[in-house]
Design a protein around this motif. Sequence first.
Motif, PDB file in Angstrom:
ATOM      1  N   GLY A  39       0.817  -1.201   0.000  1.00  0.00           N
ATOM      2  CA  GLY A  39       0.000   0.000   0.000  1.00  0.00           C
ATOM      3  C   GLY A  39       0.853   1.254   0.000  1.00  0.00           C
ATOM      4  N   ALA A  40       0.198   2.414  -0.033  1.00  0.00           N
ATOM      5  CA  ALA A  40       0.915   3.676  -0.191  1.00  0.00           C
ATOM      6  C   ALA A  40       1.787   4.025   1.010  1.00  0.00           C
ATOM      7  CB  ALA A  40      -0.080   4.805  -0.446  1.00  0.00           C
ATOM      8  N   GLY A  41       1.354   3.667   2.212  1.00  0.00           N
ATOM      9  CA  GLY A  41       2.054   4.149   3.393  1.00  0.00           C
ATOM     10  C   GLY A  41       2.927   3.154   4.119  1.00  0.00           C
ATOM     11  N   ALA A  42       2.964   1.921   3.674  1.00  0.00           N
ATOM     12  CA  ALA A  42       3.756   0.889   4.360  1.00  0.00           C
ATOM     13  C   ALA A  42       4.331  -0.073   3.333  1.00  0.00           C
ATOM     14  CB  ALA A  42       2.900   0.135   5.373  1.00  0.00           C
ATOM     15  N   GLY A  43       5.555  -0.524   3.576  1.00  0.00           N
ATOM     16  CA  GLY A  43       6.256  -1.338   2.599  1.00  0.00           C
ATOM     17  C   GLY A  43       5.941  -2.817   2.659  1.00  0.00           C
ATOM     18  N   GLN A  67       9.210  -3.649  -3.200  1.00  0.00           N
ATOM     19  CA  GLN A  67       9.117  -2.241  -2.861  1.00  0.00           C
ATOM     20  C   GLN A  67       8.968  -1.387  -4.117  1.00  0.00           C
ATOM     21  OE1 GLN A  67       8.759  -2.168   0.436  1.00  0.00           O
ATOM     22  NE2 GLN A  67      10.708  -1.433   1.247  1.00  0.00           N
ATOM     23  N   PHE A  68       8.169  -0.349  -4.016  1.00  0.00           N
ATOM     24  CA  PHE A  68       8.237   0.709  -5.024  1.00  0.00           C
ATOM     25  C   PHE A  68       9.469   1.565  -4.703  1.00  0.00           C
ATOM     26  CE2 PHE A  68       3.629  -0.226  -5.335  1.00  0.00           C
ATOM     27  CZ  PHE A  68       3.566  -0.463  -6.697  1.00  0.00           C
ATOM     28  N   PRO A  69      10.049   2.225  -5.699  1.00  0.00           N
ATOM     29  CA  PRO A  69      11.285   2.983  -5.456  1.00  0.00           C
ATOM     30  C   PRO A  69      11.165   4.019  -4.337  1.00  0.00           C
ATOM     31  CG  PRO A  69      10.986   2.676  -7.799  1.00  0.00           C
ATOM     32  CD  PRO A  69       9.742   2.151  -7.145  1.00  0.00           C
ATOM     33  N   TYR A  70      10.036   4.703  -4.238  1.00  0.00           N
ATOM     34  CA  TYR A  70       9.915   5.721  -3.182  1.00  0.00           C
ATOM     35  C   TYR A  70      10.002   5.100  -1.795  1.00  0.00           C
ATOM     36  CZ  TYR A  70       5.008   4.599  -1.986  1.00  0.00           C
ATOM     37  OH  TYR A  70       3.860   3.981  -1.553  1.00  0.00           O
ATOM     38  N   MET A  71       9.507   3.889  -1.640  1.00  0.00           N
ATOM     39  CA  MET A  71       9.584   3.218  -0.349  1.00  0.00           C
ATOM     40  C   MET A  71      11.021   2.800  -0.054  1.00  0.00           C
ATOM     41  SD  MET A  71       7.656   2.510   2.246  1.00  0.00           S
ATOM     42  CE  MET A  71       6.008   2.712   1.558  1.00  0.00           C
ATOM     43  N   GLU A  72      11.755   2.438  -1.083  1.00  0.00           N
ATOM     44  CA  GLU A  72      13.183   2.137  -0.904  1.00  0.00           C
ATOM     45  C   GLU A  72      13.935   3.370  -0.399  1.00  0.00           C
ATOM     46  OE1 GLU A  72      14.690  -1.639  -2.707  1.00  0.00           O
ATOM     47  OE2 GLU A  72      13.930  -0.967  -0.770  1.00  0.00           O
ATOM     48  N   ARG A  73      13.514   4.537  -0.889  1.00  0.00           N
ATOM     49  CA  ARG A  73      14.167   5.788  -0.473  1.00  0.00           C
ATOM     50  C   ARG A  73      13.642   6.282   0.874  1.00  0.00           C
ATOM     51  NH1 ARG A  73      12.418   7.173  -5.685  1.00  0.00           N
ATOM     52  NH2 ARG A  73      10.938   8.663  -4.761  1.00  0.00           N
ATOM     53  N   ARG A  74      12.665   5.572   1.420  1.00  0.00           N
ATOM     54  CA  ARG A  74      12.001   5.964   2.666  1.00  0.00           C
ATOM     55  C   ARG A  74      11.324   7.323   2.533  1.00  0.00           C
ATOM     56  NH1 ARG A  74      16.212   3.863   7.413  1.00  0.00           N
ATOM     57  NH2 ARG A  74      16.346   1.719   6.640  1.00  0.00           N
ATOM     58  N   SER A  75      10.803   7.559   1.346  1.00  0.00           N
ATOM     59  CA  SER A  75      10.056   8.783   1.086  1.00  0.00           C
ATOM     60  C   SER A  75       8.570   8.536   1.330  1.00  0.00           C
ATOM     61  CB  SER A  75      10.277   9.229  -0.366  1.00  0.00           C
ATOM     62  OG  SER A  75       9.400  10.283  -0.709  1.00  0.00           O
TER      63      SER A  75
END
Length: 232
Positions: A39-43, A67-75
């Motif tokens: 989901g959008a807010g948790a990996g 992971q989506f890339p933004y989650m990898e970046r912790r964004s």
Amino acid sequence: MDVSAHPQPVTFAVEGGLQVSGLLQTTPSARACYVLAHGAGAGMAHPFMASIANHLSERGVATLRYQFPYMERRSKRPDSPDTCHATVRAAVIEADVLAPAIPLFAGGKSFGGRMTSQAQSVDPLPGVRGLAFLGFPLHPPGQPSESRAEHLARVQIEMLFLQGTRDDFAKLELIQPVVSRLGDRARLQLFAYADHSFHVPARSGRTDAEVRGDMTRTLAAWMNSVIGHTAQ
């Protein structure tokens, strides 16, 4: 029945020079593989995602969480749709490499499921036989709309919508006609008292674990049915 396997870390490339991580959970007798987006807010390691993967493993279904890339970046800001679609596509290709000759399915929790269906609507995901949504996010809470479902008409493979009756992201009076209009290729399974996270209140007489067990039982049975249809 297989016991739940331990997830194995993997990494794979995404178009544009990006690289993301994943968790492959499979057993020797797995009869399908579900490419499962978060989901959008948790990996991918969120307890809900891990629980779904464990339940499916016990039912003979492998999973590739990623992971989506933004989650990898912790964004906290999700990537552009194009980047998300490319990530979904790369994960499907990776799943076919890691679990060859096993029927593929794709989808995910909320945002991840919607990115998967959007990717499928733009260009069919290679080898994917069906899409399964763990709480399709039809609209933001308090903003009822069907606009997020417009692309589903272009998805020509079978779809399964697992939805809680208390889901503020998909009011029943909207999600039911949306799925109905998709015809025989779509099925809606409701879970009484469950919210968007598939949490149920104590007054329901059920536990969250029982709901997840029912969800994965339904999902595994649907996959078997789709495999049977496409094999004919």
